[in-house]
Design a protein around this motif. Structure first.
Motif, mmCIF file in Angstrom:
data_model
loop_
_atom_site.group_PDB
_atom_site.id
_atom_site.type_symbol
_atom_site.label_atom_id
_atom_site.label_comp_id
_atom_site.label_asym_id
_atom_site.label_seq_id
_atom_site.Cartn_x
_atom_site.Cartn_y
_atom_site.Cartn_z
ATOM 1 N N LEU A 158 55.703 -22.255 80.338
ATOM 2 C CA LEU A 158 57.077 -23.648 81.191
ATOM 3 C C LEU A 158 57.811 -23.967 80.081
ATOM 4 N N LEU A 159 57.160 -23.751 78.261
ATOM 5 C CA LEU A 159 57.608 -24.046 77.573
ATOM 6 C C LEU A 159 58.603 -23.078 77.027
ATOM 7 N N ALA A 160 58.207 -22.367 76.930
ATOM 8 C CA ALA A 160 58.937 -20.738 76.242
ATOM 9 C C ALA A 160 60.419 -20.824 77.512
ATOM 10 N N ALA A 161 60.109 -20.702 79.151
ATOM 11 C CA ALA A 161 61.338 -20.310 79.144
ATOM 12 C C ALA A 161 62.803 -21.180 79.737
ATOM 13 N N PHE A 162 62.078 -22.590 78.539
ATOM 14 C CA PHE A 162 62.837 -23.627 78.680
ATOM 15 C C PHE A 162 64.415 -23.023 78.148
ATOM 16 N N PRO A 163 64.373 -22.917 76.949
ATOM 17 C CA PRO A 163 65.594 -22.588 76.478
ATOM 18 C C PRO A 163 66.525 -21.657 76.715
#
Length: 211
Positions: A32-37
């Motif tokens: 999820l965090l990797a997809a955020f940017p």
């Protein structure tokens, strides 16, 4: 609102510190965090983005981001208020907003995050209360460490005492063994003299001499 996770991450989506408030795997959170940017649009001033399953509510922290991952049906106004509190917590524990500083104080931040949210829901606390609660936890931890260190010192002292006693026992046993060995050689020497005397007596008797 249901807050799934809170994290401080880089602009590339690398998590520096992350706290899950519901059952989630580490792989899921990292994904999820990797997809955020990739979801952010630099041309807009929004502080949240959504996917089909979650909502990201975020605030820039110089070169970093404070990110909350929530369900899509959460109240966006409550999300933003909670985000502001999370963002205010960071400078309380980190002097500068850099990766090394965040990593160094990651446990302090996690403890503070736990005071803000429990089981996915916002607690009714302010910044001063969070500071007080975490300091209380820190004091209890210091007491626990002091007790543990005292126990370790006592255990080491007891081990040294036992080792000294064992060494003294070994010295005593060694002395007894030396005495036994000395007596053994004395008996052998006496027996050797007796044998020698008997041999001499027998030799003389063969020659017809009397002693």
């Amino acid at each position: 609102m249901v807050l799934l996770a809170a994290a401080v991450c880089t602009k590339a989506g690398k998590a520096l510190v992350s706290r899950q408030f519901v059952e989630m795997t580490r792989t899921r959170v990292e994904g999820l965090l990797a997809a955020f940017p990739k979801l952010m649009n630099s041309g807009k001033q929004h502080t949240f983005v959504e996917t089909e399953s979650v909502r990201y509510v975020y605030q820039p922290l110089e070169k970093l981001y404070m990110v909350l991952v929530t369900t899509k049906n959460s109240n966006i106004l409550e999300d933003l208020e909670t985000l502001r509190l999370f963002s205010r917590v960071i400078p309380e524990y980190c002097r500068v907003l850099e990766e090394s500083e965040i990593s160094e104080h990651c446990f302090d931040l996690i403890f503070a995050f736990d005071e803000i949210v429990a089981l996915g829901y916002r607690e009714n606390v302010n910044l001063a209360q969070i500071r007080t609660f975490t300091e209380m936890d820190s004091h209890e931890e210091k007491v626990f460490r002091a007790v543990r260190e005292t126990q370790e010192r006592e255990a080491k002292a007891e081990m040294r005492r036992k080792a000294k006693e064992l060494q003294q026992i070994r010295i005593g046993i060694s002395g007894v063994c030396d005495l036994i060995q000395l007596k053994y050689f004395a008996v052998l020497f006496i027996n050797a003299i007796k044998v020698h005397f008997c041999v001499c007596k027998y030799y003389v008797s063969l020659r017809g001499l009397q002693i």
